[in-house]
Design a protein around this motif. Structure first.
Motif, PDB file in Angstrom:
ATOM      1  N   ARG A   1     -15.462  -2.030 -24.818  1.00 49.00           N
ATOM      2  CA  ARG A   1     -14.024  -1.790 -24.697  1.00 49.00           C
ATOM      3  C   ARG A   1     -13.738  -0.283 -24.740  1.00 49.00           C
ATOM      4  O   ARG A   1     -12.923   0.235 -23.955  1.00 49.00           O
ATOM      5  CB  ARG A   1     -13.294  -2.497 -25.842  1.00 49.00           C
ATOM      6  CG  ARG A   1     -11.790  -2.363 -25.825  1.00 49.00           C
ATOM      7  CD  ARG A   1     -11.159  -3.233 -24.761  1.00 49.00           C
ATOM      8  NE  ARG A   1     -11.418  -4.651 -24.973  1.00 49.00           N
ATOM      9  CZ  ARG A   1     -11.185  -5.589 -24.068  1.00 49.00           C
ATOM     10  NH1 ARG A   1     -10.702  -5.253 -22.890  1.00 49.00           N
ATOM     11  NH2 ARG A   1     -11.446  -6.861 -24.332  1.00 49.00           N
TER      12      ARG A   1
ATOM     13  N   SER B   1     -14.828   1.379 -21.520  1.00 47.33           N
ATOM     14  CA  SER B   1     -14.164   0.926 -20.292  1.00 47.33           C
ATOM     15  C   SER B   1     -13.190   1.973 -19.747  1.00 47.33           C
ATOM     16  O   SER B   1     -13.021   2.088 -18.528  1.00 47.33           O
ATOM     17  CB  SER B   1     -13.446  -0.401 -20.528  1.00 47.33           C
ATOM     18  OG  SER B   1     -12.389  -0.260 -21.456  1.00 47.33           O
TER      19      SER B   1
ATOM     20  N   GLY C   1     -11.201  -5.371 -17.646  1.00 46.83           N
ATOM     21  CA  GLY C   1     -11.583  -4.699 -18.892  1.00 46.83           C
ATOM     22  C   GLY C   1     -13.043  -4.915 -19.232  1.00 46.83           C
ATOM     23  O   GLY C   1     -13.926  -4.222 -18.731  1.00 46.83           O
ATOM     24  N   VAL C   2     -13.326  -5.907 -20.078  1.00 45.68           N
ATOM     25  CA  VAL C   2     -14.695  -6.213 -20.500  1.00 45.68           C
ATOM     26  C   VAL C   2     -15.065  -7.615 -20.002  1.00 45.68           C
ATOM     27  O   VAL C   2     -14.353  -8.583 -20.286  1.00 45.68           O
ATOM     28  CB  VAL C   2     -14.854  -6.147 -22.030  1.00 45.68           C
ATOM     29  CG1 VAL C   2     -16.294  -6.478 -22.432  1.00 45.68           C
ATOM     30  CG2 VAL C   2     -14.457  -4.772 -22.548  1.00 45.68           C
TER      31      VAL C   2
END
Length: 508
Positions: free
Chosen positions: A49, A52, A142-143
């Motif tokens: 995170r 990112s 995102g992840v």
């Protein structure tokens, strides 16, 4: 910062729980790997995170440059990676190299096409909103969590990993417990080009580690594996309303029309059904042949299969069954088919050994046998005659699965292929769609949902972002409390002119 998660234990700081990956051909230990706990997985996701933002801000060009560097690393070290795939899966070096080459090609396509597919582009605003300039672009989620299989430990997970990375996401990858070394190799090689930033991390472990990834703070999860495990993955992800992509296997068919090239069809059936010891989700398990050419096709099939053999030596056509528990499933399917009246053409239940299964061909297999209804995942082919191609299509579609398949026909291939209920079909070839980076890959029904590869695969790891920009004041100001009755009347007239038209319904 390392790209590999080395878990710690709260009970004894001096020890870490581990597991072994084994060579399925002989049982030798290939490597020892840590079992990532829930805390380890959560920590990996947190690092992803944080990374990112950096990865996203590189933009399409910056990410492409680094992904091209990674492509070069994998290409130059292909022999090293192929050797590791061979050791952990048992497949021949040549087959391992083939799946790596396909993965490299997909990496190249995804990195180079991400901007064109996902970047901001203008769309029509329509007459009513003509004063607006309208745009759509696709933003990274995102992840992304990826849970990969053991049968194609490079090609299959890379179909999610490289598309997610190209779209601007970071990735936490949990490889199969049978091929953890391959998963770690991928993360370590990528870490070299991003100087250790945790953009792609691998967490190794068993089912509990995979479950932890499903429950972690990820934005989407891509899973490849059995339908049974896929349902568990969906249930776990539902806890946090985490969206999923599921690729859950199939019971794929090869159809042979009366005008088909029988030698080519037989060769394709054998390769698609028995390469990688039949452990291919898009591989052929059922074959339906027009009755007019059934006998000559069977002769081609039996003549060609004589040259195919399972073993762990350099001349073997394919290797062992990678997952030991699959041996019993293959045996039970063959036993059931024979007990219900199937003819054993080559092999049969006796072809099932402790680690290897020799090529097996059955004919006139009852449609209610497990050899026809459930995924066998072994080097077996069930071949049945049909009176027409309509019957072939009907039998092909009489399954809860809907992943892939093939049609061999000189004249009617496209017409037959379009009627098959599956996500992918090749005509006069097998599994060709998997090698085309611009085509979507995925199934319907119990074969799963969602797509990897191609533009669809890039978009799977994004969300659509709509933007409008007012170019000039509207001729009809509709979104204001200052709107009057005159404006409403003009708006009604405009809508009538645009969409009223004349009725095309038949008069009563």
């Amino acid at each position: 910062m390392t790209a590999i998660i080395e878990p710690t234990t709260t009970t004894d700081p001096g020890t870490t729980e581990t597991f072994e990956s084994l060579n399925p051909a002989n049982g030798d230990v290939v490597g020892v790997h840590p079992v990532a706990s829930k805390e380890d997985v959560d920590a990996a996701v947190a690092r992803a995170r944080e990374a990112s933002a950096w990865w996203r801000e590189l933009g399409f060009e910056g990410r492409q440059e680094l992904l091209m560097q990674w492509k070069g690393v994998i290409t130059r070290r292909m022999a090293q990676l192929a050797d590791l795939v061979h050791l952990e899966t048992g497949k021949p070096h040549g087959d391992a190299q083939l799946e790596i080459a396909l993965a490299i090609d997909h990496l190249n396509w995804a990195a180079k096409h991400a901007k064109k597919v996902l970047g901001r582009h203008k769309v029509s605003s329509g007459l009513l909103m003509a004063n607006q300039a309208s745009y759509v672009q696709y933003q990274p989620l995102g992840v992304i969590g990826v849970i990969g299989p053991w049968n194609y430990p490079v090609f299959t997970p890379m179909g999610s990993i490289v598309y997610a990375l190209s779209a601007g996401n970071t990735v936490v990858f949990k490889p199969s417990e049978y091929t953890p070394g391959v998963g770690r190799w991928l993360a370590e090689s990528f870490a070299e080009v991003v100087h250790g930033r945790p953009v792609l991390q691998t967490v190794t472990g068993l089912g509990e580690t995979g479950n932890a990834l499903c429950l972690a703070d990820i934005d989407k999860l891509a899973f490849t594996g059995s339908g049974r495990t896929g349902k568990k993955v969906m249930a776990a992800c539902a806890t946090n309303l985490t969206p999923v992509i599921i690729e859950a296997g199939g019971k794929d068919v090869l159809i042979v029309d009366e005008d088909a090239d029988l030698a080519a069809a037989a060769d394709a059936a054998i390769w698609s059904g028995m390469a990688n010891a039949g452990q291919t989700c898009i591989g052929t398990e059922r074959v339906y042949v027009h009755e007019k050419v059934f006998d000559p096709f069977m002769k081609e099939l039996t003549d060609q299969v004589q040259q195919v053999r399972a073993g762990d030596d350099a001349t073997a056509s394919f290797g062992p069954i990678t997952m030991p528990s699959q041996i019993d499933i293959i045996k039970s399917h063959l036993d059931d088919a024979v007990a219900k009246g199937a003819n054993v053409v080559i092999g049969g239940p006796e072809a099932v050994g402790e680690r290897f299964v020799q090529p097996t061909i059955l004919s006139h297999v009852p449609e209610d046998s497990t050899e026809m209804t459930e995924e066998t995942f072994g080097p077996t082919l069930a071949v049945n005659p049909v009176k027409t191609m309509e019957e072939a299509v009907e039998r092909t579609n009489a399954t809860a699965y809907g992943l892939a398949g093939a049609v061999f026909s000189k004249k009617n291939g496209m017409a037959i292929a379009e009627r098959i209920r599956s996500g992918m079909t090749s005509i006069n070839a097998v599994t060709a769609f998997a090698g085309v980076p611009s085509l979507p890959f995925g199934g319907v029904g119990e074969s799963g949902f969602g797509r990897i590869h191609g533009p669809d695969g890039l978009k799977e790891f994004t969300y659509a972002k709509a933007i409008t920009r007012q170019k000039y004041k509207p001729l009809l100001a509709l979104t204001t409390f200052a709107r009057d009755a005159k404006t409403d009347k003009r708006a009604a007239t405009l809508i009538n002119l645009m969409h009223g038209g004349k009725s095309t319904l038949p008069k009563k």
